[in-house]
Motif scaffolding. Structure first.
Motif, PDB file in Angstrom:
ATOM      1  N   ASN A 273      43.335  40.671 -13.474  1.00 17.80           N
ATOM      2  CA  ASN A 273      43.430  42.133 -13.508  1.00 17.80           C
ATOM      3  C   ASN A 273      42.081  42.817 -13.758  1.00 17.80           C
ATOM      4  N   LYS A 274      40.999  42.058 -13.728  1.00 22.57           N
ATOM      5  CA  LYS A 274      39.681  42.647 -13.982  1.00 22.57           C
ATOM      6  C   LYS A 274      39.129  43.265 -12.705  1.00 22.57           C
ATOM      7  N   THR A 275      38.313  44.307 -12.878  1.00 18.35           N
ATOM      8  CA  THR A 275      37.878  45.089 -11.718  1.00 18.35           C
ATOM      9  C   THR A 275      36.360  45.251 -11.666  1.00 18.35           C
ATOM     10  N   LEU A 276      35.893  45.455 -10.465  1.00 19.82           N
ATOM     11  CA  LEU A 276      34.473  45.655 -10.208  1.00 19.82           C
ATOM     12  C   LEU A 276      34.101  47.109 -10.462  1.00 19.82           C
ATOM     13  N   TYR A 277      34.909  48.013  -9.960  1.00 22.78           N
ATOM     14  CA  TYR A 277      34.677  49.444 -10.161  1.00 22.78           C
ATOM     15  C   TYR A 277      35.305  49.892 -11.480  1.00 22.78           C
ATOM     16  N   ASP A 278      34.715  50.921 -12.070  1.00 22.71           N
ATOM     17  CA  ASP A 278      35.164  51.402 -13.387  1.00 22.71           C
ATOM     18  C   ASP A 278      35.273  50.224 -14.354  1.00 22.71           C
ATOM     19  N   TYR A 279      34.204  49.415 -14.375  1.00 19.08           N
ATOM     20  CA  TYR A 279      34.223  48.131 -15.085  1.00 19.08           C
ATOM     21  C   TYR A 279      34.376  48.255 -16.588  1.00 19.08           C
ATOM     22  N   GLU A 400      52.060  48.637  -9.801  1.00 17.14           N
ATOM     23  CA  GLU A 400      51.280  47.979 -10.852  1.00 17.14           C
ATOM     24  C   GLU A 400      49.905  48.632 -10.856  1.00 17.14           C
ATOM     25  N   VAL A 401      49.560  49.253 -11.976  1.00 18.01           N
ATOM     26  CA  VAL A 401      48.372  50.110 -12.031  1.00 18.01           C
ATOM     27  C   VAL A 401      47.189  49.401 -12.672  1.00 18.01           C
ATOM     28  N   LEU A 402      46.050  49.468 -12.010  1.00 21.09           N
ATOM     29  CA  LEU A 402      44.772  49.127 -12.621  1.00 21.09           C
ATOM     30  C   LEU A 402      43.958  50.411 -12.638  1.00 21.09           C
ATOM     31  N   LEU A 403      43.871  50.994 -13.828  1.00 24.36           N
ATOM     32  CA  LEU A 403      43.234  52.299 -13.976  1.00 24.36           C
ATOM     33  C   LEU A 403      41.793  52.265 -13.473  1.00 24.36           C
ATOM     34  N   GLY A 404      41.427  53.251 -12.673  1.00 20.17           N
ATOM     35  CA  GLY A 404      40.075  53.323 -12.136  1.00 20.17           C
ATOM     36  C   GLY A 404      39.920  52.579 -10.821  1.00 20.17           C
ATOM     37  N   THR A 405      40.997  51.884 -10.409  1.00 17.91           N
ATOM     38  CA  THR A 405      40.916  51.133  -9.150  1.00 17.91           C
ATOM     39  C   THR A 405      41.968  51.605  -8.161  1.00 17.91           C
ATOM     40  N   ASN A 406      43.254  51.451  -8.508  1.00 17.44           N
ATOM     41  CA  ASN A 406      44.274  51.997  -7.604  1.00 17.44           C
ATOM     42  C   ASN A 406      44.933  53.248  -8.178  1.00 17.44           C
ATOM     43  N   LYS A 407      44.423  53.733  -9.306  1.00 16.59           N
ATOM     44  CA  LYS A 407      44.848  55.030  -9.844  1.00 16.59           C
ATOM     45  C   LYS A 407      43.654  55.681 -10.539  1.00 16.59           C
ATOM     46  N   TYR A 408      43.411  56.935 -10.214  1.00 12.15           N
ATOM     47  CA  TYR A 408      42.273  57.696 -10.741  1.00 12.15           C
ATOM     48  C   TYR A 408      40.934  56.991 -10.505  1.00 12.15           C
ATOM     49  N   PRO A 409      40.673  56.525  -9.277  1.00 17.64           N
ATOM     50  CA  PRO A 409      39.355  55.905  -9.030  1.00 17.64           C
ATOM     51  C   PRO A 409      38.252  56.945  -9.027  1.00 17.64           C
ATOM     52  N   ALA A 443      42.515  43.188  -7.281  1.00 19.66           N
ATOM     53  CA  ALA A 443      41.763  44.309  -6.707  1.00 19.66           C
ATOM     54  C   ALA A 443      40.778  43.898  -5.619  1.00 19.66           C
ATOM     55  N   GLU A 444      40.740  42.649  -5.219  1.00 18.43           N
ATOM     56  CA  GLU A 444      39.682  42.170  -4.322  1.00 18.43           C
ATOM     57  C   GLU A 444      39.636  42.919  -2.984  1.00 18.43           C
ATOM     58  N   LYS A 445      40.786  43.090  -2.339  1.00 12.10           N
ATOM     59  CA  LYS A 445      40.810  43.749  -1.028  1.00 12.10           C
ATOM     60  C   LYS A 445      40.321  45.190  -1.125  1.00 12.10           C
ATOM     61  N   VAL A 446      40.814  45.926  -2.113  1.00 15.42           N
ATOM     62  CA  VAL A 446      40.405  47.323  -2.317  1.00 15.42           C
ATOM     63  C   VAL A 446      38.905  47.410  -2.566  1.00 15.42           C
ATOM     64  N   GLU A 447      38.392  46.504  -3.388  1.00 14.44           N
ATOM     65  CA  GLU A 447      36.967  46.535  -3.730  1.00 14.44           C
ATOM     66  C   GLU A 447      36.092  46.189  -2.527  1.00 14.44           C
ATOM     67  N   GLN A 448      36.509  45.240  -1.725  1.00 13.96           N
ATOM     68  CA  GLN A 448      35.737  44.888  -0.534  1.00 13.96           C
ATOM     69  C   GLN A 448      35.665  46.056   0.431  1.00 13.96           C
ATOM     70  N   GLU A 449      36.775  46.778   0.565  1.00 16.65           N
ATOM     71  CA  GLU A 449      36.791  47.952   1.443  1.00 16.65           C
ATOM     72  C   GLU A 449      35.852  49.037   0.922  1.00 16.65           C
ATOM     73  N   ARG A 450      35.838  49.233  -0.384  1.00 20.38           N
ATOM     74  CA  ARG A 450      34.949  50.250  -0.966  1.00 20.38           C
ATOM     75  C   ARG A 450      33.482  49.860  -0.828  1.00 20.38           C
ATOM     76  N   LEU A 451      33.194  48.591  -1.041  1.00 23.33           N
ATOM     77  CA  LEU A 451      31.805  48.117  -0.881  1.00 23.33           C
ATOM     78  C   LEU A 451      31.322  48.308   0.555  1.00 23.33           C
ATOM     79  N   ASP A 452      32.177  48.059   1.523  1.00 20.16           N
ATOM     80  CA  ASP A 452      31.815  48.216   2.930  1.00 20.16           C
ATOM     81  C   ASP A 452      31.490  49.662   3.271  1.00 20.16           C
TER      82      ASP A 452
END
Length: 455
Positions: A273-279, A400-409, A443-452
């Motif tokens: 559940n760890k994220t790259l954005y809003d780390y 399933e919410v990961l704050l800062g990633t799929n909610k309130y990024p 969050a890998e797919k979402v993060e890869q899309e944002r990085l691109d």
């Protein structure tokens, strides 16, 4: 004279509570509105009452004795020694060394460390009887408490291949080592793999139990503690119950082999559940996960730095991770009460339900040839993937919410220039005996899309 104030009030039964709740719902269905179903198919009620509580088997946990563990990857020996000494001065109470090959000079690594009565864990990327024997001789001389976390089955599950040894499946080597150093703990169970790959809690418990049962069957004499390396997530009360249930289940199986030692739980927060954005939110996640670990009965906790996904080991990330545990221990008094979850109807009920469901799955695995057979046939991987896919769907749909990633990024977050490590699943085609179980973050797919999309 002291009086019991509760004697002045009539007891409220569970039936009365339900009637009151039903009235407040104004016609809404009690079961549909307030009872939710967990991924483990456990129905969670809005309240738990002694009227409906069946006392669970006793679980002994010692929060007062949990140790703060520091992870150290050994590459440059001098830097590793310097880091170990520094972290011990700054509050670490045990060390976990990861050693990649048998060319490391362990005598030099341990020479300057204050090892007497210090707990030290060793994770090896290889399996060498001579290396471990040499290491153990130093450990015994310096009177340290060592755990050599050797897990050939975990290696096969994670890597797809056994360790490279003279024997085909490593069990002969493990038997030889257990005979050579009978007073040392050499066996560990990599239960973290199952959690990080997306297994639900019942699967994690059952697979861990079936995993250790293979060692009980294949290693005739196990005289020392077995280490479970476990990951915990943010489902706070469930994770507490999971660790308690693991102790119950282990004792149940170990008793059948006349093994009377408690298992040793080395716990870390999950990566799933760890994220790259809003780390910085990772710090909140790891804090509650460490709280669950302490209350659940961890013997040692190695916290995960908030930036571990994308930064190499660094002093700042390590210090923050260590200080989170120091605050819990020294300022939040998490180490003051043993068995802190005892008497909680909710946690004790969850413990029983998780243990019972895991035991059913464990018996099914054993009835169908055992863990190793199902691992080789790809059944374990497939079952974990099914659970992981369900969780991924919940994340992708926003349930399933990961704050800062799929909610309130935060759309202004930029990470591309800050990546020192590759934070996604690495694709490395190679020949393996089985298809390995792969750890993957939600969050890998979402993060890869944002990085691109970053400029």
């Amino acid at each position: 004279m002291a009086t019991n104030l509760f004697e002045d009030f009539d007891a409220v039964s569970s039936k009365q509570w339900k009637q009151k709740i039903q009235f407040e719902l104004k016609g809404a269905d009690y079961n549909e509105t307030l009872i939710w179903n967990s991924p483990e198919d456990i129905k969670v009620k809005p309240f738990y009452h002694k009227d409906e509580f069946a006392k669970a088997a006793t679980v002994k946990t010692k929060a007062s004795e949990f140790k703060i563990c520091q992870n150290i990857f050994v590459f440059d020996i001098e830097k590793s020694v310097e880091r170990a000494l520094d972290t011990l001065k700054r509050g670490a109470e045990s060390l976990r060394f990861t050693i990649e090959n048998d060319t490391i000079d362990v005598a030099k690594l341990l020479e300057k460390l204050p090892l007497e009565n210090l707990t030290v864990y060793f994770n090896f990327k290889f399996f060498s009887i001579d290396f471990v024997k040499k290491l153990d001789a130093i450990i015994q001389q310096k009177k340290a408490i060592a755990y050599y976390n050797i897990d050939p089955i975990g290696q096969l599950a994670r890597d797809g291949n056994w360790f490279t040894t003279k024997d085909k499946n490593n069990f002969d080597s493990l038997n030889l080592l257990s005979t050579a150093i009978p007073n040392s703990s050499i066996i560990s169970i990599n239960a973290a793999l199952y959690q990080n790959a997306g297994a639900n809690m019942v699967q994690q418990l059952a697979y861990s139990l079936a995993h250790v049962n293979e060692y009980f069957n294949r290693i005739p004499v196990i005289t020392q503690r077995i280490v479970f390396e476990i990951s915990v997530g943010t489902n706070y009360f469930f994770e507490i119950a999971k660790l308690r249930a693991l102790r119950l289940l282990f004792n149940l199986v170990a008793k059948e082999y006349n093994h009377n030692l408690e298992c040793h739980l080395l716990v870390s927060p999950t990566k799933r559940n760890k994220t790259l954005y809003d780390y910085n939110v990772n710090m909140l996640r790891t804090t509650t996960e460490c709280m669950s670990a302490i209350i659940g009965g961890a013997d040692a906790i190695a916290n995960l730095p908030y930036d571990a996904l994308y930064h190499k080991d660094n002093e700042f990330g390590d210090r923050i991770a260590r200080n989170q545990l120091l605050v819990l221990k020294n300022e939040s008094y998490f180490d003051k009460v043993n068995n802190p979850a005892d008497g909680s109807y909710y946690i004790e009920t969850l413990t029983t339900q998780l243990a019972e469901k895991a035991l059913v799955l464990f018996k099914d695995i054993e009835a169908n040839g055992g863990f190793l057979k199902q691992l080789n046939e790809g059944i374990i991987k497939r079952k974990i993937q099914e659970s992981a896919d369900k969780e991924q769907e919940l994340f992708d749909s926003g349930k399933e919410v990961l704050l800062g990633t799929n909610k309130y990024p935060n759309k202004d977050d930029k990470m591309k220039q800050d990546l020192e490590l590759f934070p996604f699943v690495k694709v490395k085609p190679r020949k393996t005996l089985i298809t390995p179980i792969i750890e993957k973050r939600l969050a890998e797919k979402v993060e890869q899309e944002r990085l691109d999309l970053e400029k």
